[in-house]
Design a protein around this motif. Structure first.
Motif: not given
Lengths: 181, 460, 1013
Positions: A75-77, A111-112, A114-116, C34-38
């Protein structure tokens, strides 16, 4: 005196019923179930793939940087986003609002969340790099994101049968331990 | 149909039973108002069911670990009990189908009970594979059906054979049981009133007892009997292969199939005795279940017990003769090792006690038979326990040897399974004539006044 | 109850960024979003999904093994030996692997703590440091007790105590002070020598358990295996002289069960024989002369002939080596014993050949107990700081440490997790775990290594590197210690190291390469000691006195093979569940008595007895062991913690409570073998949590051996008992085909369709285990557990036989005699899934959850498993383990059962599925490593070579006994070993399973019945 028809109907119902039950069990197949988990969820930032991948023609691997060399696409930083959005404020108000959100995360060094959307079950190993190496188009699994506004679960069930079909077509290994170990 | 002039072979001769009406009276009596005793038994059964399902639920929630099972003993009380019930299930079909084909006259009075037992025993046995597996919620994967994974079960695995064997056996014996009961259900219908009448109406699917119906009935019955007969042999052979196919010392023997079938009949007949003796008392069916019947069953027990004992001895001999340390170790262990007690219970109950059946006096004494049959039931349960547990606990790798101690949960489920069985059997005694009226009448001396018969519906 | 809920591979690990741990730990229940935390800013060296490796130095014991640390998404998931490092040589011991559970110890302090009104309350670092500064300033005098600390940290401590007017005391639960003192007396070298076992042809260990924990076990394990493993028909020999067979003893070829404390006599008598009456013994001629085999035979309990034989083998050509007596043998004349052993080495000409002073063992724990004993006297009214040790636990109660510590003005501990010392500490300044911290090591004069943080300090615990704490406290007190941070200090010191290397160049490059290689070598060898020196101390070589009544057996308190002294590693389920290499007992303590002694007392295994010395008593179950003398009672250290965390507390007993506070003159060491102890039954019994089903092979011939003399023609008899076999074709039908049963023959013709069509061109993965090299150190077991997310199950479950180890290290006694000198024959078998060509488990699984892959692996598909357990029953090797409960949850299913509380689950290997309740599992040959190699080959191009695939067990084996590879490739080492004359396959002739694991028979010096099945 009961009609023979009644009996037959009863029999048919029983048989079909049990089959239906078993199919239902497949629907409960975790692979499928989980991939649908996150449908219709609101992302912290309304990220338009349609603009980035569509209009701007940014290659997938620019943001999803590790897809070709890792099991994870990556996932892009936030920094990657800021790389462009430092200078791209967005045109419409709506866009600017969203980009402001992004700046907010950057300023807070946060960190954003994002919902998977896409997730294969934890007992499935999906090495992205092998599929990229095999020239599988990202869209095969993730849908044509260039044409989708806010990304959602595209109708691929990510169920085992679906994977296997593709593996068979491409004569990739269908050995169980290819994905399960 | 019999005529007045000659009394058929093995005819029923009893002072109390002279006319067909007597039969209907006696046999249908149990379907009347239940006595106190029945309610007590039924209460116990319900209680047991509670234990059964609580234990099972507990196991599902916590994990299969609540059993005493461990490595290397991966199978224990559950599989033992599974095999036990499958075994019990055998005599039913044997008595009704095989003896029917061989025209053994004494079967009429007992086969109904025996068949009921068969059906309920299979129903009980069928639960145990489910109870036993680690992830029961995936047990349906053993069934071959087209699925989204493109996967089939492994047809090389005896466990899959089991699925087929047991389900087939259940289906056939259930149909056989039901079909045989239809005329009597009709008889019951004609007597019953209110709700019961409605119920019987439905399940007796409009039987009127016309000649045509009788004609088709008897044909169908013979066909089913012929169909059921091979199953008697096949089912338990397949079950025995669960073990014989494995390479576990103490399992891997070609004798297993015949040995298990004999054992199954042995335990089955014993169970019939155990069940019919009290039933006969409670419902006053002495006239129909005579010592003659028990004598015949006792002889069957005696025969099968000898076959089983022979199997035991030959196993011990082969183990010694093989010279294979692992094989020898297992069998030595059964007699003198940590499992000596189980081994000796098995030998005593199945091999030694039945020797008494050589004596006619014993065979004719109902109480004696009752006691012996109980011993046989216990012995046959332990036979499976010995085969499974003692073999697994002392296998090829000495360092991996282990001990298995059944847990309370397992015991609860074991006891509960009897309750489950008893529950159905008690219902059976209330809802279905426990003895085949129609066939009984075949062996009765024909009535003096034929028109007396017409009064009794269901028979012509 | 779906798979999703159960199987949590990669838990949150799929998610990037440490911060996300909490969010995603909910598993995979479908209602959970589920959250994705980059990362906000990506660390340049981390690619999600790809492991990043760092070098560092293991701090579990003083040996200083170089380590590789494997991290994923910023978390440490595995440690391995650094092949470039001279000490570890790529291997690691079980304790080293378990350091992961020290890092993720759920009971670590959440942050600095200060005791108020008897209870600890959380505080801030600023406040804590200020408090310490104030108390130091007020008290004026301070006492700093340190355990093993790297040179740079030690330097900071020294500067600190100097600046704050205190003193530093070094302390360790085990100490080689007597050896060091003996070296000083004999050669004028106040150092512990290093041992080059590989060069020796004959080793005599006078009780030194050098394979378990003595000095540098991994290095010794490798050296010993190379020396002792058979090579071209030759192999080195080892004799063990001592009252108890440790694991090292079990690896010996001969055992001389001498009376406790009489090692010196044997050594001198041997010297006497070798030097012809002591002629060549220099200043010790008279001593040596005074001890003839005949004169010592009585006191030692070993016949003169036996001693002469031993001496003859030992020889005088400098190709032998004498070691010991080690910690367990530290009695009232310990220094004398060590001296006698050094004399023996000198007389045999080993000094400078197999025993070196030129690169002495600088890291050896050799602080004399006398130091801390003195400190105990000075504690009252002082500020006492404790770092890197746990004196309240490792010191015998009789030393009165607790009282003295209590009398101190202010007690400070730097422990990162609770221990017995922190139980009474006023201030706790939790140090970082060594995997999170900077540091260095200098195990030998010429060897330096950096310890670098492999991950950011576990965020759940607010810890701070002790060096930094000291620096900032000092500066608060107005003292500058020459560096702003410990890191800076370290770098400054390493400029010195660079200078030593004489490489020049800029420091940054040097620093980076040092971090990359994990070791820096400089030509720092000191002079070699040669001739013996006139003794400056009067020593008695006789058997020492023992407290207690002469009728009682003599008490041996020996360092545990798993825990060592157990000071700081008590809270690790992996170590508790690791079967002790000798007793195969897990979790709880046990007391060893000779079976005869036990019989005389009417005791059997599991009887709970009270062992009482004049100084204390403990109650624990009995384990009869033929490997101890009949006049000895032995207990391992490392049990009986009271304040070390949930997994340690109340587990076993602390044997140190039995010891007196006797100081051995002249070395000042604590006397470990000081007293006799009575053994009285309590009448109670318990079931031991042991994995041993039988100690006798019962004619199964699981681990055949071959006599050295029989090598060369052992082949003929082994072969020939079966011609080519005819096999059914498995799935392919019922027509038998002919095969030699070689692994490469499978799959058989007729089964080669579908995925098996081109199986013959694919590799067939196979393993070879050299049982002549395997020492039973058990490192492979813990390595496997760490690599494959193998659950630990808890004491109760092990009692039931439900331990889940994928590797079962079997131990069979063939010959052990504690009554007279004779050969030892203990067989070992590293039993793992054999990946059979004809796997009995595969045909019986109703759902194909286990089946054969085209590459010859016996795969286990966890998510397909229904749990019928038929495969377990049908496996003749019993290597399949079943998840009877959920052993990897956040909470134990029942009290005392295995679970992985936060953050222990951070250690899970993301490449391996975490198994759930109701599933069968077993050794996978580290299939994920095979896959990984294949992935890399696929995207980078190139072939998958043997070298690319190394299973965790093979990787961490100090003895280099495990070889893995493609047996279809005739060049591969595994193929060659499989062709060795010693090669055999377990039970193959009995059940025709066609295993993929080839074992190489143990080679004995005594005759054994042929290994032919």
């Amino acid at each position: 005196m009961l009609k023979r028809r009644t009996l037959l109907t009863a029999l048919a119902v029983a048989v079909l019923g049990s089959l239906a039950f078993l199919r239902a069990q497949d629907a409960g197949d975790p692979v499928a179930a989980e991939s649908f988990a996150a449908t219709n969820t609101v992302q912290p930032i309304a990220f338009p793939h349609i603009v980035h991948a569509g209009t701007d023609q940014i290659p997938c691997m620019y943001c999803h940087f590790s897809a070709e060399r890792s099991v994870d696409a990556g996932i892009p930083p936030v920094r990657t986003c800021m790389g462009c959005h430092q200078v791209i404020p967005g045109t419409t108000d709506a866009q600017q609002a969203e980009i402001e959100k992004l700046k907010g995360y950057w300023d807070r060094q946060e960190a954003i969340p994002w919902v998977r959307i896409y997730k294969v079950a934890d007992h499935v190993h999906f090495p992205h790099m092998r599929h990229i190496a095999a020239a599988v188009d990202c869209a095969t699994c993730h849908g044509v994101v260039e044409e989708i506004g806010v990304i959602e679960e595209v109708n691929q069930p990510l169920a085992m049968g679906w994977c296997v079909t593709c593996h068979r077509e491409r004569e990739a290994s269908t050995d169980c331990s290819t994905c399960h170990y | 149909m019999s005529t007045a002039t000659e009394t058929p072979r093995g005819a029923l001769a009893h002072p109390d039973v002279t006319s067909y009406s007597d039969v209907n009276r006696d046999v249908l009596r149990p379907l009347g108002k239940p006595g106190k005793g029945w309610w007590i038994l039924f209460g116990i059964a319900i209680l047991g069911l509670g234990v059964f399902f609580t234990s099972w639920g507990f196991q599902i929630v916590k994990g299969i670990g609540v059993t005493g099972l461990t490595s290397p003993v991966g199978w224990g009380v559950y599989i033992t009990t599974f095999v036990f019930w499958v075994g019990i299930a055998h005599s039913g079909t044997l008595i009704s189908a095989i003896l029917f084909l061989f025209r053994a006259p004494w079967r009429q009075s007992i086969y109904r009970a025996a068949e009921a037992m068969t059906v309920f025993a299979v129903m009980t046995a069928g639960l145990f594979p489910l109870i036993h597996v680690g992830r029961v919620w995936h047990a349906y994967w053993l069934i071959p059906y087209p699925n989204s994974r493109f996967l089939w079960p492994n047809f090389r695995s005896p466990l899959v054979w089991d699925v087929f064997a047991v389900t087939t056996y259940f289906t056939v014996s259930a149909v056989f049981f039901y079909l045989g009961a239809i005329p009597d259900l009709a008889a019951a219908r004609d007597r019953a009133t209110g709700l019961r009448k409605k119920l019987y109406k439905v399940i007796s699917i409009g039987w009127r007892g016309t000649d045509r119906e009788w004609h088709h009935f008897s044909k169908a019955y013979i066909f089913l009997a012929a169909l059921a007969t091979p199953l008697v042999l096949s089912v338990h052979s397949v079950v025995s292969w669960d073990f014989a196919v494995g390479i576990v010392p103490g399992w891997h023997a070609t004798i297993f199939a015949p040995y298990f079938v004999a054992g199954a009949i042995f335990s089955g007949v014993a169970m019939v005795i155990t069940l019919t003796v009290p039933m006969r008392k409670a419902f006053g069916l002495e006239a129909y279940l005579t010592p003659k019947h028990y004598d015949a069953m006792a002889k069957l027990c005696l025969l099968t017990s000898m076959i089983v004992l022979y199997a035991y001895l030959s196993e011990f001999f082969m183990a010694w003769y093989s010279g294979e340390p692992a094989e020898r170790g297992v069998f030595w262990n059964r007699l003198f090792g940590e499992w000596w007690w189980a081994g000796w219970i098995m030998l005593t109950c199945n091999g030694l006690i039945p020797i008494m059946l050589w004596f006619k006096r014993v065979r004719l004494s109902i109480p004696a038979l009752f006691v012996i049959s109980i011993f046989i039931n216990i012995g046959m349960w332990f036979e499976r326990y010995v085969i499974i547990v003692t073999s697994l606990s002392h296998e090829y790798e000495p360092f991996a040897w282990g001990v298995y101690r059944p847990s309370l949960t397992e015991m609860g489920i074991l006891v509960g399974s009897f309750a489950w069985f008893g529950f159905w059997f008690l219902l059976f005694t209330r809802l279905i004539p426990p003895i085949a009226i129609a066939e009984l009448k075949e062996v009765l001396p024909a009535p003096l006044r034929p028109n007396a018969v017409v009064a009794e519906g269901g028979e012509a | 109850m779906s798979d999703g809920n159960g199987i949590k591979r990669r838990d949150f690990l799929k998610v990037l960024g440490v911060s996300s741990a909490g969010a995603s730990l909910v598993g995979c229940s479908t209602d959970e979003v589920e959250k994705l935390l980059p990362y906000v800013v990506p660390p340049e060296d981390i690619t999600p999904g790809v492991a990043t490796w760092y070098t560092t130095v293991c701090q579990e014991c003083s040996a200083g093994c170089g380590m590789w640390v494997r991290t994923r998404e910023g978390r440490v998931v595995k440690v391995e030996g650094n092949p470039a490092h001279d000490i570890s040589g790529g291997a690691l011991c079980a304790r080293g692997h378990s350091s992961l559970q020290g890092l993720y110890n759920p009971d670590r302090f959440a942050g600095p703590m200060v005791r108020e009104g008897g209870v600890l309350r959380a505080t801030t670092w600023a406040e804590a440091e200020q408090l310490l500064a104030n108390r130091l300033a007020a008290a004026g005098s301070s006492l700093f007790i340190t355990g093993d600390a790297g040179p740079s940290l030690a330097d900071v401590v020294d500067r600190f105590v100097a600046a704050t007017g205190g003193s530093r005391v070094r302390y360790g639960g085990v100490s080689e002070a007597p050896l060091r003192e003996a070296a000083r007396i004999a050669f004028g070298r106040d150092e512990v020598p290093s041992y080059d076992m590989e060069q020796a042809k004959f080793i005599v260990s006078f009780g030194a358990d050098f394979l378990e924990g003595w000095l540098s076990p991994v290095e010794h394990g490798r050296g010993f295996a190379r020396m002792h493993g058979v090579d071209h028909g030759e192999k080195g020999r080892m004799a063990f002289v001592g009252p108890r067979l440790s694991l090292t003893g079990q690896n010996a070829d001969d055992w001389y069960p001498v009376a406790p404390g009489s090692e010196a006599l044997v050594a001198l008598a041997m010297a006497n024989v070798i030097s012809g009456g002591g002629a060549s013994a220099g200043p010790y001629a008279s001593v040596v002369n005074g001890h003839t085999p005949e004169s010592v035979a009585e006191a030692t309990g070993v016949s003169a002939e036996a001693i002469r034989e031993l001496a003859r083998r030992f020889g005088s050509d400098g190709s032998s080596l004498a070691l010991g007596p080690g910690v367990a043998g530290q009695h009232r004349n310990a220094t004398a014993s060590n001296l006698a052993v050094l004399i023996l080495n000198a007389v045999a000409g080993n000094v400078g050949r197999t025993l070196h002073f030129r690169d002495a063992d600088l890291s050896a724990p050799s602080a004399p107990y006398a130091d801390i004993a003195g400190a105990i006297g000075r504690m009252s009214g002082a500020v006492v700081l404790v770092h890197g040790c746990n004196p309240a636990y490792t010191l015998p109660a009789a030393t009165g440490f607790d009282a003295a510590f209590a009398s101190a003005d202010f007690r400070v501990s730097f422990a990162s997790a609770p221990d017995e010392t922190t139980a009474t500490a006023d201030l706790i300044l939790p140090d970082t775990h060594f995997l999170e911290a900077w540091g260095d090591s200098n195990p030998r004069p010429g060897i330096y290594a950096l310890q670098q943080p492999a991950m950011q300090a576990v965020p759940l615990f607010d810890s701070k590197q002790a060096g930094d704490v000291l620096l900032s406290v000092a500066s608060t007190m107005g003292q500058a210690l020459g560096a702003a941070s410990f890191y800076e200090h370290l770098r400054t010191r390493w400029e010195g190291v660079q200078a030593q290397t004489r490489t020049g160049g800029d420091f940054e490059t040097f620093w980076r390469s040092a971090l990359k290689d994990g070791v820096v070598r400089v030509d720092g060898s000191g002079p070699e000691a040669t001739s013996l020196r006139m003794p400056d101390t009067a020593l008695v070589f006789d058997v020492p006195a023992f407290d207690g009544s002469a009728s009682d057996p003599i008490l041996m308190v020996y360092p545990s093979a798993r825990f060592g002294d157990g000071a700081l590693n008590g809270n690790r389920p992996w170590l508790h569940e690791l079967p002790d290499p000798v007793s195969k007992i897990t979790w709880h303590s046990w007391v060893e008595l000779h079976p005869h002694t036990a019989e005389r007392m009417g005791l059997v295994e599991g009887d709970i007895v009270t062992v009482a010395s004049p100084h204390g008593s403990v109650t624990l179950p009995l384990w009869p062991y033929p490997g101890v003398r009949e006049d000895v009672v032995a207990i391992a250290m490392g049990g009986g913690h009271t304040n070390a965390g949930r997994f340690a507390n109340g587990n076993g007993v602390n044997a140190m409570d039995l010891l007196p506070a006797v100081i051995e003159a002249p070395s000042g060491a604590l006397v470990h073998m000081a007293t006799r102890a009575s053994v009285t039954p309590t009448g109670e019994r318990r079931r031991m949590a042991s994995i041993s089903g039988s100690e006798d092979q019962d004619d199964r011939n699981i681990t055949p051996a071959v006599a050295l003399t029989a090598l060369g023609h052992a082949a003929d008899e082994a072969e020939g008992d079966h011609g080519p076999r005819r096999e059914l074709q498995g799935i392919g039908g019922f027509v038998p085909v002919e095969t030699d049963g070689e692994p490469q023959d499978f799959p058989l013709p007729g089964t080669e369709y579908g995925p098996y069509a081109d199986a013959k061109n694919l590799p067939r993965w196979a393993m070879a285990v050299d049982l002549d090299k395997c020492t039973g150190c058990s490192a492979c077991i813990t390595a496997c557990q760490a690599e494959n997310n193998v659950a630990w199950v808890g004491e109760g479950q092990v009692q039931m036989g439900r331990d889940m180890m994928w590797i079962r290290l079997e131990r069979y006694y063939e010959h052990i005699d504690a009554t007279k000198a004779s050969h030892v024959d203990v067989r070992r078998m590293m039993m793992i899934c054999q990946h059979c060509g004809n796997a009995p488990c595969e045909s019986v699984c109703p759902v194909y959850a286990t089946y054969h892959t085209p590459e010859g692996l016996n795969a286990q598909i966890y998510n397909r498993c229904v749990g019928t357990r038929y495969c377990l029953n049908n496996c003749p090797y019993k290597v399949r383990v079943f998840n009877w409960y959920e052993y990897n949850g956040q909470e134990p299913v029942f009290e005392g059962m295995g679970y992985a509380p936060e953050p222990m689950n951070w250690q899970f290997n993301p490449d391996v599925t975490v198994r759930t309740n109701g599933i069968m599992e077993k050794c996978s040959f580290c299939i994920h490593r095979i896959k990984d190699a294949q992935h890399r080959a696929a995207i980078d191009g190139g072939q998958v070579t043997d070298a690319a695939v190394v299973p965790a067990c093979s990787q961490s084996c100090p003895a280099e006994a495990i070889v893995f590879g493609n047996i279809r490739d005739p060049e591969s080492r595994v193929a060659q070993l499989a062709g060795d004359e010693r090669s055999y396959r377990v039970l193959d002739e009995v059940v025709n399973t066609q295993p993929a694991v080839n074992y190489l028979k143990k080679v004995t010096f005594h005759d054994v019945e042929s290994g032919a099945h």
